[in-house]
Design an enzyme around this catalytic site. Structure first.
Site, mmCIF file in Angstrom:
data_model
loop_
_atom_site.group_PDB
_atom_site.id
_atom_site.type_symbol
_atom_site.label_atom_id
_atom_site.label_comp_id
_atom_site.label_asym_id
_atom_site.label_seq_id
_atom_site.Cartn_x
_atom_site.Cartn_y
_atom_site.Cartn_z
ATOM 1 N N HIS A 134 36.422 34.381 40.891
ATOM 2 C CA HIS A 134 37.481 35.120 39.874
ATOM 3 C C HIS A 134 38.948 35.111 40.768
ATOM 4 O O HIS A 134 39.897 34.802 40.212
ATOM 5 C CB HIS A 134 37.294 36.544 39.528
ATOM 6 C CG HIS A 134 38.453 37.202 39.025
ATOM 7 N ND1 HIS A 134 38.536 37.420 37.694
ATOM 8 C CD2 HIS A 134 39.325 38.027 39.686
ATOM 9 C CE1 HIS A 134 39.751 38.238 37.515
ATOM 10 N NE2 HIS A 134 39.887 38.597 38.555
ATOM 11 N N GLU A 135 38.663 35.422 42.081
ATOM 12 C CA GLU A 135 39.995 35.613 42.679
ATOM 13 C C GLU A 135 40.540 34.059 43.214
ATOM 14 O O GLU A 135 41.777 33.902 43.250
ATOM 15 C CB GLU A 135 39.646 36.426 43.982
ATOM 16 C CG GLU A 135 39.353 37.789 43.836
ATOM 17 C CD GLU A 135 40.262 38.724 43.084
ATOM 18 O OE1 GLU A 135 41.366 38.151 43.426
ATOM 19 O OE2 GLU A 135 39.825 39.335 42.604
ATOM 20 N N HIS A 138 42.414 32.657 40.577
ATOM 21 C CA HIS A 138 44.048 33.356 40.572
ATOM 22 C C HIS A 138 44.868 32.452 41.233
ATOM 23 O O HIS A 138 46.002 32.189 40.703
ATOM 24 C CB HIS A 138 43.918 34.710 40.847
ATOM 25 C CG HIS A 138 43.720 35.770 39.976
ATOM 26 N ND1 HIS A 138 44.588 36.095 38.882
ATOM 27 C CD2 HIS A 138 42.984 36.790 39.910
ATOM 28 C CE1 HIS A 138 44.168 37.133 38.265
ATOM 29 N NE2 HIS A 138 43.217 37.620 38.822
ATOM 30 N N GLU A 206 44.188 38.125 33.797
ATOM 31 C CA GLU A 206 43.002 38.605 34.296
ATOM 32 C C GLU A 206 41.750 37.906 33.506
ATOM 33 O O GLU A 206 40.922 37.698 33.993
ATOM 34 C CB GLU A 206 42.895 40.020 34.138
ATOM 35 C CG GLU A 206 43.676 40.839 35.123
ATOM 36 C CD GLU A 206 42.976 40.521 36.768
ATOM 37 O OE1 GLU A 206 42.223 40.349 36.950
ATOM 38 O OE2 GLU A 206 44.057 40.292 37.635
#
EC number: 3.4.24.-
Length: 295
Positions: A134-135, A138, A206
């Site tokens: 997920h990070e 980003h 997100e």
């Protein structure tokens, strides 16, 4: 599908922010003040863009860690970065006991990934891998750039409204100039609308990072399980809402502050239950497997 829709929503919201700037400028009629507001806001957000990594890492007290200190974490991040064909980011660990994580940096070459001590204690390796995916998403989705653009546009509207109090916008002898009531309404609603749109952009990013991160790891359920644990952990150990942390809260995988009620409307993160639900939907599409999600 969610990733595509969120990209379109982000573009639309950025367009609405730009439209708000034009509307405020038209109603107030102050070209000089608008130029000042634009320049000031762009400079402020440029500094935030280029130094976002240092600002966020310092706010969380994160320190760089070597591979000897956290071999499993380094291996996990390196594997996913190589899989994505991207350079290895710098790794940091924050001493905070709240389970959380964030990525920052204006591009993959200047990226940093940070996890808290708290998150390493409650997640297993599969769940932590989901969080790292997920990070990294980003960073690969250029969310720092998008957040900076949204912040700049919102800042222009807010700064313009503040300058309108002191600068002679719109002559009163001009029959086309706004009346005092509409002027006051614009000064109040303009910055409020800009802030709400900026928050909506953050929430959409997100959702997109969840979807693309789950695709990168090939394990949506691992991220869903991690988010469920993180949700309860952040509620039990909320961080103090001081100025250093509030400016970087949108970077974290979960809202680090205690929230609920009216404050939820102004949260930088979408509802955790909806995020987990979407991940289970993604898993069902790819493997036909899902388990009950957080309600």
């Amino acid at each position: 599908m969610h990733s595509h829709h969120n990209g379109l929503k982000t573009a639309a919201l950025l367009g609405v922010l730009t439209g708000l700037i034009l509307a405020v400028g038209y109603w107030l009629g102050g070209s000089t003040g608008l130029v000042i507001a634009v320049v000031f806001s762009l400079v402020t957000n440029a500094v935030s863009y280029f130094f976002s990594d240092k600002i966020a890492l310092r706010a969380m007290g994160a320190q760089p860690v070597s591979e000897a200190e956290f071999p499993a974490l380094h291996h996990m991040v390196r594997e996913l970065a190589q899989q994505a064909g991207q350079p290895m980011p710098r790794l940091y660990v924050s001493p905070s006991m709240q389970p959380n994580a964030f990525a920052t940096g204006r591009d993959p070459e200047h990226a940093a990934v940070a996890v808290t001590v708290g998150i390493t204690r409650i997640l297993d390796q599969r769940e932590l891998r989901g969080v790292i995916g997920h990070e990294l998403s980003h960073v690969y989705n250029r969310d720092i750039l998008i957040s900076s653009v949204a912040g700049a546009l919102a800042g222009i509207i807010t700064m313009f409204a503040q300058l309108a109090i002191f600068l002679p916008f719109g002559g009163s002898d001009d029959e086309d100039s706004p009346n005092p009531a509409s002027l006051l309404l614009m000064l109040i609603l303009g910055p409020l609308a800009a802030s709400v749109i900026q928050l909506a952009i953050s929430r959409n990013r997100e959702f997109q990072a969840d979807a693309s991160g789950a695709t990168l790891t090939g394990d949506p359920l691992a991220l869903a399980s991690a988010l469920e644990k993180i949700h309860y952990g952040t509620q039990r150990v909320p961080l103090p809402a001081d100025s250093r942390l509030t400016s970087t809260a949108h970077l974290m995988i979960a809202n680090p502050f205690a929230g609920g009620g009216l404050s939820a409307l102004f949260s930088t993160h979408p509802p955790m239950a909806e995020r987990i639900k979407r991940l289970h939907e993604q898993a069902s599409l790819t493997r036909g497997a899902a388990r009950p999600y957080l309600r």
